[in-house]
Design a protein around this motif. Structure first.
Motif, PDB file in Angstrom:
ATOM      1  N   THR A 156       0.832  -1.206   0.000  1.00  0.00           N
ATOM      2  CA  THR A 156       0.000   0.000   0.000  1.00  0.00           C
ATOM      3  C   THR A 156       0.868   1.258   0.000  1.00  0.00           C
ATOM      4  N   ILE A 157       1.904   1.264   0.828  1.00  0.00           N
ATOM      5  CA  ILE A 157       2.796   2.419   0.903  1.00  0.00           C
ATOM      6  C   ILE A 157       3.558   2.594  -0.411  1.00  0.00           C
ATOM      7  N   ALA A 158       4.000   1.474  -1.009  1.00  0.00           N
ATOM      8  CA  ALA A 158       4.726   1.551  -2.282  1.00  0.00           C
ATOM      9  C   ALA A 158       3.842   2.159  -3.368  1.00  0.00           C
ATOM     10  N   ALA A 159       2.542   1.773  -3.381  1.00  0.00           N
ATOM     11  CA  ALA A 159       1.607   2.330  -4.372  1.00  0.00           C
ATOM     12  C   ALA A 159       1.387   3.820  -4.120  1.00  0.00           C
ATOM     13  N   ALA A 160       1.291   4.215  -2.856  1.00  0.00           N
ATOM     14  CA  ALA A 160       1.117   5.634  -2.526  1.00  0.00           C
ATOM     15  C   ALA A 160       2.329   6.446  -2.951  1.00  0.00           C
ATOM     16  N   LYS A 161       3.524   5.887  -2.762  1.00  0.00           N
ATOM     17  CA  LYS A 161       4.737   6.588  -3.188  1.00  0.00           C
ATOM     18  C   LYS A 161       4.755   6.745  -4.705  1.00  0.00           C
ATOM     19  N   ALA A 162       4.355   5.688  -5.408  1.00  0.00           N
ATOM     20  CA  ALA A 162       4.342   5.762  -6.871  1.00  0.00           C
ATOM     21  C   ALA A 162       3.336   6.789  -7.369  1.00  0.00           C
ATOM     22  N   ALA A 163       2.262   6.998  -6.589  1.00  0.00           N
ATOM     23  CA  ALA A 163       1.251   7.989  -6.966  1.00  0.00           C
ATOM     24  C   ALA A 163       1.569   9.366  -6.391  1.00  0.00           C
ATOM     25  N   HIS A 164       2.734   9.504  -5.744  1.00  0.00           N
ATOM     26  CA  HIS A 164       3.191  10.776  -5.181  1.00  0.00           C
ATOM     27  C   HIS A 164       2.200  11.363  -4.174  1.00  0.00           C
ATOM     28  N   SER A 210      -9.176  16.703  -0.922  1.00  0.00           N
ATOM     29  CA  SER A 210      -9.411  17.538  -2.106  1.00  0.00           C
ATOM     30  C   SER A 210      -9.575  16.654  -3.334  1.00  0.00           C
ATOM     31  N   GLY A 211     -10.028  17.264  -4.428  1.00  0.00           N
ATOM     32  CA  GLY A 211     -10.191  16.509  -5.666  1.00  0.00           C
ATOM     33  C   GLY A 211      -8.900  15.883  -6.136  1.00  0.00           C
ATOM     34  N   GLY A 212      -7.809  16.634  -6.059  1.00  0.00           N
ATOM     35  CA  GLY A 212      -6.510  16.114  -6.489  1.00  0.00           C
ATOM     36  C   GLY A 212      -6.035  14.973  -5.608  1.00  0.00           C
ATOM     37  N   GLU A 213      -6.273  15.080  -4.291  1.00  0.00           N
ATOM     38  CA  GLU A 213      -5.860  14.013  -3.378  1.00  0.00           C
ATOM     39  C   GLU A 213      -6.648  12.731  -3.638  1.00  0.00           C
ATOM     40  N   LYS A 214      -7.937  12.880  -3.903  1.00  0.00           N
ATOM     41  CA  LYS A 214      -8.745  11.695  -4.215  1.00  0.00           C
ATOM     42  C   LYS A 214      -8.288  11.047  -5.518  1.00  0.00           C
ATOM     43  N   GLN A 215      -7.925  11.884  -6.509  1.00  0.00           N
ATOM     44  CA  GLN A 215      -7.450  11.338  -7.770  1.00  0.00           C
ATOM     45  C   GLN A 215      -6.138  10.572  -7.584  1.00  0.00           C
ATOM     46  N   ARG A 216      -5.273  11.062  -6.708  1.00  0.00           N
ATOM     47  CA  ARG A 216      -4.010  10.358  -6.463  1.00  0.00           C
ATOM     48  C   ARG A 216      -4.265   9.011  -5.779  1.00  0.00           C
ATOM     49  N   VAL A 253      -5.256   6.736  -8.462  1.00  0.00           N
ATOM     50  CA  VAL A 253      -4.072   6.301  -9.204  1.00  0.00           C
ATOM     51  C   VAL A 253      -3.321   5.228  -8.408  1.00  0.00           C
ATOM     52  N   ALA A 254      -3.194   5.439  -7.088  1.00  0.00           N
ATOM     53  CA  ALA A 254      -2.518   4.458  -6.237  1.00  0.00           C
ATOM     54  C   ALA A 254      -3.248   3.115  -6.265  1.00  0.00           C
ATOM     55  N   ARG A 255      -4.545   3.160  -6.259  1.00  0.00           N
ATOM     56  CA  ARG A 255      -5.339   1.925  -6.372  1.00  0.00           C
ATOM     57  C   ARG A 255      -5.008   1.177  -7.655  1.00  0.00           C
ATOM     58  N   ALA A 256      -4.980   1.932  -8.743  1.00  0.00           N
ATOM     59  CA  ALA A 256      -4.702   1.320 -10.043  1.00  0.00           C
ATOM     60  C   ALA A 256      -3.284   0.755 -10.088  1.00  0.00           C
ATOM     61  N   ILE A 257      -2.324   1.474  -9.487  1.00  0.00           N
ATOM     62  CA  ILE A 257      -0.944   0.975  -9.436  1.00  0.00           C
ATOM     63  C   ILE A 257      -0.886  -0.326  -8.643  1.00  0.00           C
ATOM     64  N   GLU A 280      -3.722  19.014 -12.441  1.00  0.00           N
ATOM     65  CA  GLU A 280      -3.859  18.205 -13.651  1.00  0.00           C
ATOM     66  C   GLU A 280      -2.490  17.814 -14.184  1.00  0.00           C
ATOM     67  N   HIS A 281      -1.567  18.750 -14.216  1.00  0.00           N
ATOM     68  CA  HIS A 281      -0.238  18.463 -14.750  1.00  0.00           C
ATOM     69  C   HIS A 281       0.468  17.399 -13.913  1.00  0.00           C
ATOM     70  N   ALA A 282       0.365  17.528 -12.573  1.00  0.00           N
ATOM     71  CA  ALA A 282       1.033  16.573 -11.691  1.00  0.00           C
ATOM     72  C   ALA A 282       0.442  15.181 -11.848  1.00  0.00           C
ATOM     73  N   ILE A 283      -0.894  15.090 -11.860  1.00  0.00           N
ATOM     74  CA  ILE A 283      -1.537  13.780 -11.959  1.00  0.00           C
ATOM     75  C   ILE A 283      -1.376  13.207 -13.362  1.00  0.00           C
ATOM     76  N   GLN A 284      -1.338  14.058 -14.366  1.00  0.00           N
ATOM     77  CA  GLN A 284      -1.158  13.571 -15.724  1.00  0.00           C
ATOM     78  C   GLN A 284       0.182  12.873 -15.881  1.00  0.00           C
ATOM     79  N   GLN A 285       1.214  13.410 -15.252  1.00  0.00           N
ATOM     80  CA  GLN A 285       2.520  12.753 -15.299  1.00  0.00           C
ATOM     81  C   GLN A 285       2.449  11.357 -14.689  1.00  0.00           C
ATOM     82  N   GLU A 286       1.698  11.228 -13.581  1.00  0.00           N
ATOM     83  CA  GLU A 286       1.556   9.913 -12.953  1.00  0.00           C
ATOM     84  C   GLU A 286       0.766   8.963 -13.852  1.00  0.00           C
ATOM     85  N   LEU A 287      -0.283   9.477 -14.502  1.00  0.00           N
ATOM     86  CA  LEU A 287      -1.062   8.640 -15.414  1.00  0.00           C
ATOM     87  C   LEU A 287      -0.214   8.189 -16.596  1.00  0.00           C
TER      88      LEU A 287
END
Length: 609
Positions: free
Chosen positions: A465-473, A497-503, A506-510, A531-538
């Motif tokens: 779980t922690i590794a996925a969170a790190k990968a999702a920044h 926030s919306g951005g935190e929920k999106q991360r 992303v962590a779930r998907a990772i 958007e720019h930060a999360i787009q890089q992760e996507l």
């Protein structure tokens, strides 16, 4: 042995249309409790023993009174008779308690099985069913239904059966020992009471159904309003919401008052019938004592039996009324269990065998309603490891592509193939296991951050779980919280926030690590910086994975191997970003409009500085 959950579910969902009637509901319940026949037989045995002991008590009491009424004829105090009287009273209570103890496992396990199977069944129903249901009205229906089943199994069964047994034993004793008139009056009272109760309870059931319906509407209105708390505040619509809720509650209170009036008529009528029966018997018995045809002990015996029969008879009326209400409540539960999933698949449906993650749509057509087609002759291929983006206006059918790929719906015609396997011929569960989704609106469980991330893969360790969170920044943010990974996210994730929920999405998907990814407008609701930060992760997440991107902002899909432009369900353009710009069609116009909007936004920010 008790049935397995699967067989219980099969029995309950094998309901015929007539199961909305009382007989059908009771038949459905019996199919579930029948494996407990040993316990049921034991409980009925204790029930009969308890009633025999209860009926014997007045006989022993009569004997004691008659003996003590003539003290000159007895040599010693009838100790054994008095002890027997006390023992019979204790035995009646003991057998009743043993009956309840033995049967409690039947009741509790049956109610738990129904609750589990309704929960499981609701998850099997399709997206169309859940889109049309009000969750606030659904939950009280389930709650009332399970409580109704518990009542039918417990109080109803162990009041109806013993009352009938008791009346039969009492009538037999009275016929064998006294004038037929006593038994005749009791039997007549029973018949009149039963007929009156049946007629007036049937009338009251109409009011009870309306009360239940309005109660569900009120719960639905309440839930919907609280879920949309922010929207109510945005538009200062508290008064509007209060008025709507007050209107429903006003209708509910009127229905409840009408129900209570019907109940009043029922109660008074039942009590009057019982009073007439008791008065008739006591007058007859009093005359017999005065004439010397009966002793005082006989009078006490008949009085005890009359009370012994009439009190349960009154309880029987209550149980019948409540049982009818319980049947009404159980009907809704059975109706839910009869709802059929839109996509029913046999238990032996083969699992999808994942290989490289190729996705193919072949001449796919789809509509929710025949007069309104959503997708028309859609064909495309996403090679393994490639990214396909879909753009278009609202209502063009973009998100429907994702729902079809996940088998939330079936195509009207055409087929969808994953790794050379038609997804309609494999189990939906095996298909969804290889697909990761990052949605536009990430809805979280009202639990901890750790739970919501780990939901991506059952049994994931804290290290995973922690590794996925790190990968999702998002690890640094989580660590800055007082409760860290155990921090609660609130209802639907409102504390983030919306951005935190999106991360977290992303962590779930990772964590799931699927070969196929779907990004359904995953950044459209975010500000440019988030958007720019999360787009890089996507982008990093989609490397070496087959990816379907449903996009609103074209700047997020310039890297896609192929872009489809949808309009009114048709593919009107397809190609890479550069190819579509060169064609100067719809995509190029959308690109130009969005670039101008971004430049205007940038100028506004610089001016504000």
């Amino acid at each position: 042995m008790p049935q397995s959950r699967e067989s219980i579910s099969t029995d309950m969902t094998r309901a015929e249309p007539e199961q909305t009637k009382a007989g059908g509901v009771l038949a459905g319940i019996w199919r579930v409790v029948s494996p407990y026949s040993g316990r049921i037989a034991g409980a009925v045995t204790f029930l009969i023993l308890a009633k025999v002991a209860t009926v014997l008590v007045p006989l022993v009491l009569k004997r004691i009174i008659d003996m003590l009424s003539r003290p000159e004829q007895i040599v010693a105090l009838p100790v054994f008779l008095l002890a027997g009287y006390a023992l019979l009273r204790f035995s009646s209570t003991l057998f009743n308690e043993l009956r309840d103890l033995l049967f409690s496992r039947v009741t509790q396990r049956t109610v738990a099985s129904y609750a589990f199977n309704v929960f499981s069944h609701l998850h099997k129903l399709g997206a169309r069913f859940h889109a049309q249901r009000h969750i606030g009205g659904l939950l009280p229906e389930i709650d009332r239904g399970t409580k109704g089943i518990a009542f039918l199994l417990g109080v109803a069964l162990f009041t109806l059966v013993p009352t009938i047994i008791e009346i039969g034993l009492v009538l037999g004793i009275l016929i064998s020992r006294y004038s037929i008139w006593y038994a005749g009056i009791i039997a007549s009272t029973f018949v009149v009471y039963t007929g009156f109760t049946l007629v007036f309870t049937a009338r009251r059931t109409i009011y009870q159904r309306r009360v239940n319906s309005l109660d569900s509407s009120a719960k639905s209105r309440l839930t919907d309003s609280l879920i949309n708390y922010d929207t109510v505040k945005y538009f200062t619509s508290e008064a509007v919401e209060e008025q709507r809720f007050q209107q429903i509650m006003g209708q509910w209170s009127e229905a409840a008052i009408s129900n209570q009036k019907a109940l009043f008529t029922l109660h008074v009528g039942q009590s009057a019938i019982i009073a007439c029966g008791v008065a008739s018997i006591m007058l007859l018995a009093g005359q017999a004592v005065m004439a010397g045809a009966m002793t005082v002990g006989d009078l006490v015996l008949i009085n005890a039996y009359v009370l012994q029969v009439c009190l349960p008879l009154n309880a029987l009326g209550f149980v019948y009324r409540e049982a009818r209400d319980a049947l009404v409540d159980a009907e809704r539960l059975f109706e839910l269990l009869r709802e059929r999933p839109e996509i029913e698949e046999p238990a032996d449906m083969p699992a999808l065998q994942p290989r490289k993650g190729e996705v193919v749509f072949e001449n796919v057509n789809f509509h929710y309603e025949p007069q309104r087609p959503i997708l028309i002759d859609i064909s495309f291929r996403i090679p393994p490891g490639h990214t396909l983006a879909v753009v278009g206006g609202s209502g063009s059918g973009k998100s429907t592509l994702a729902r079809l790929l996940l088998r939330f719906y079936e195509p009207t015609s055409g087929r969808i193939v994953v790794d050379d396997q038609d997804i309609s011929k494999v189990s939906a569960g095996s298909l969804r296991k290889i697909i990761g989704v990052v949605p536009q609106d990430t809805v979280l469980f009202n639990d901890t951050i750790a739970y919501n991330i780990a939901y991506g893969r059952a049994g994931a360790s804290r290290e995973d779980t922690i590794a996925a969170a790190k990968a999702a920044h998002i690890h640094e943010l989580i660590e800055s919280l007082p409760e860290k990974y155990e921090a609660p996210v609130g209802e639907r994730g409102v504390k983030l926030s919306g951005g935190e929920k999106q991360r977290i999405a992303v962590a779930r998907a990772i964590l799931k690590n699927p070969p196929i990814l779907i990004f359904d407008e995953a950044t459209s609701a975010l500000d440019s910086q988030s958007e720019h930060a999360i787009q890089q992760e996507l982008d990093r997440l989609s490397i070496n994975r087959t990816t379907l991107i449903i996009a609103h902002r074209l700047s997020t899909i310039v890297h896609a191997n192929e872009i489809l432009v949808l309009e009114r369900g048709h593919i009107v353009e397809r190609g890479s970003h550069l190819e579509l710009l060169q064609r100067k069609g719809m995509y190029a116009r959308l690109w130009t409009l969005q670039q101008r909007a971004q430049q205007s936004e940038l100028k506004t920010r610089e001016a504000d500085r």
